[in-house]
Enzyme design. Sequence first.
Site, mmCIF file in Angstrom:
data_model
loop_
_atom_site.group_PDB
_atom_site.id
_atom_site.type_symbol
_atom_site.label_atom_id
_atom_site.label_comp_id
_atom_site.label_asym_id
_atom_site.label_seq_id
_atom_site.Cartn_x
_atom_site.Cartn_y
_atom_site.Cartn_z
ATOM 1 N N LYS A 1 0.888 -1.235 -0.036
ATOM 2 C CA LYS A 1 0.058 0.119 0.006
ATOM 3 C C LYS A 1 0.797 1.199 0.157
ATOM 4 C CE LYS A 1 -3.983 -2.005 2.273
ATOM 5 N NZ LYS A 1 -4.932 -2.197 3.490
ATOM 6 N N TYR B 1 -12.760 -2.258 -3.340
ATOM 7 C CA TYR B 1 -13.301 -2.170 -1.895
ATOM 8 C C TYR B 1 -14.902 -2.289 -1.595
ATOM 9 C CZ TYR B 1 -8.520 -1.967 0.141
ATOM 10 O OH TYR B 1 -7.252 -2.264 0.622
ATOM 11 N N ASN C 1 -2.027 0.001 7.308
ATOM 12 C CA ASN C 1 -1.280 -1.018 7.592
ATOM 13 C C ASN C 1 -0.542 -2.106 6.471
ATOM 14 O OD1 ASN C 1 -3.328 -1.923 5.865
ATOM 15 N ND2 ASN C 1 -4.442 -2.739 7.298
ATOM 16 N N HIS D 1 -2.131 -5.229 1.637
ATOM 17 C CA HIS D 1 -3.293 -5.970 1.295
ATOM 18 C C HIS D 1 -3.249 -7.296 0.850
ATOM 19 C CE1 HIS D 1 -7.262 -7.115 -0.257
ATOM 20 N NE2 HIS D 1 -6.680 -7.348 -1.149
ATOM 21 N N GLU E 1 -9.872 -10.256 -7.566
ATOM 22 C CA GLU E 1 -8.973 -9.122 -7.365
ATOM 23 C C GLU E 1 -7.734 -9.424 -8.436
ATOM 24 O OE1 GLU E 1 -7.971 -9.053 -3.162
ATOM 25 O OE2 GLU E 1 -9.934 -8.588 -2.601
HETATM 26 P P1 IDP Z 1 -7.830 -6.746 5.769
HETATM 27 O O1 IDP Z 1 -6.992 -5.874 5.245
HETATM 28 O O2 IDP Z 1 -7.093 -7.063 7.263
HETATM 29 O O3 IDP Z 1 -8.634 -7.885 5.151
HETATM 30 P P2 IDP Z 1 -10.539 -5.311 6.161
HETATM 31 O O4 IDP Z 1 -11.521 -5.396 7.139
HETATM 32 O O5 IDP Z 1 -10.512 -6.170 4.700
HETATM 33 O O6 IDP Z 1 -8.937 -5.885 6.646
HETATM 34 O O7 IDP Z 1 -10.321 -3.742 5.812
HETATM 35 C C1 IDP Z 1 -9.655 -3.196 4.552
HETATM 36 C C2 IDP Z 1 -8.653 -2.282 4.902
HETATM 37 O O8 IDP Z 1 -9.443 -1.194 5.586
HETATM 38 C C3 IDP Z 1 -7.701 -2.481 5.997
HETATM 39 O O9 IDP Z 1 -6.583 -3.241 5.468
HETATM 40 C C4 IDP Z 1 -7.638 -1.258 6.598
HETATM 41 O O10 IDP Z 1 -6.669 -0.457 5.761
HETATM 42 C C5 IDP Z 1 -8.812 -0.509 6.611
HETATM 43 N N1 IDP Z 1 -9.532 -0.730 7.910
HETATM 44 C C6 IDP Z 1 -10.415 -1.742 8.196
HETATM 45 N N2 IDP Z 1 -10.994 -1.711 9.317
HETATM 46 C C7 IDP Z 1 -10.694 -0.133 9.742
HETATM 47 C C8 IDP Z 1 -11.140 0.764 10.844
HETATM 48 O O11 IDP Z 1 -11.886 0.217 11.761
HETATM 49 N N3 IDP Z 1 -10.554 1.828 10.793
HETATM 50 C C9 IDP Z 1 -9.663 2.536 9.817
HETATM 51 N N4 IDP Z 1 -9.661 1.571 8.525
HETATM 52 C C10 IDP Z 1 -9.841 0.317 8.569
HETATM 53 MG MG MG Z 2 -9.912 -7.490 3.490
#
Ligand code: IDP
Ligand code: MG
Length: 153
Positions: A9, A49, A112, A115, A126
């Site tokens: 990312k 997304y 984070n 992805h 994807e």
């Molecule tokens: P993942 O990347 O671990 O699969 P997902 O729940 O699919 O997590 O969420 C997609 C992305 O959205 C996350 O990687 C993160 O960047 C962001 N995200 C998820 N939950 C939150 C939140 O509660 N606050 C802010 N950003 C979030």
């Molecule tokens: Mg996810």
Amino acid sequence: MERTLIILKPDCVQRRLIGRIIQRFEDKGLSFCGMKLMTISRELAEKHYAPHKGKPFYPPLIDYITSGPVVVIAVQGDRAIEICRTLMGKTFGFEAAPGTIRGDFGASKSLNLVHGSDSPASAEAEIALYFKPGELLDFRSADHRWVFVENDV
Ligand code: IDP
Ligand code: MG
């Protein structure tokens, strides 16, 4: 052999962590059949997304993922989806275990670093969003059988 989509990312690229993060996937024995540096358009980000549309973090998530260059990688190996998710760690950096990518480099909910697809269906969808079929190599690394065991009982 399974394929999954990994995205390094914008925070990963901006922090010059591309090499160190890619190393982790290679160290595990996974290999790459597609890789590109690109900036994700809002249109593509909204497709990627779509399952998160309506959630409070959706608008900032679209801003974040489109904010700068990313590295998109089609990663392959037996159980590649599960292995990559394990290497990545839990979603929030402050909860992710040390030794995982997010646990070692992340400290927030949203930024984070990586992805990774979370299921065979999302991996297929994807990969198709980011790569044309002809862009994926038909490639098997020379050490494949020393990493992945065929009848691994
Ligand atoms: P993942 O990347 O671990 O699969 P997902 O729940 O699919 O997590 O969420 C997609 C992305 O959205 C996350 O990687 C993160 O960047 C962001 N995200 C998820 N939950 C939150 C939140 O509660 N606050 C802010 N950003 C979030
Ligand atoms: Mg996810």
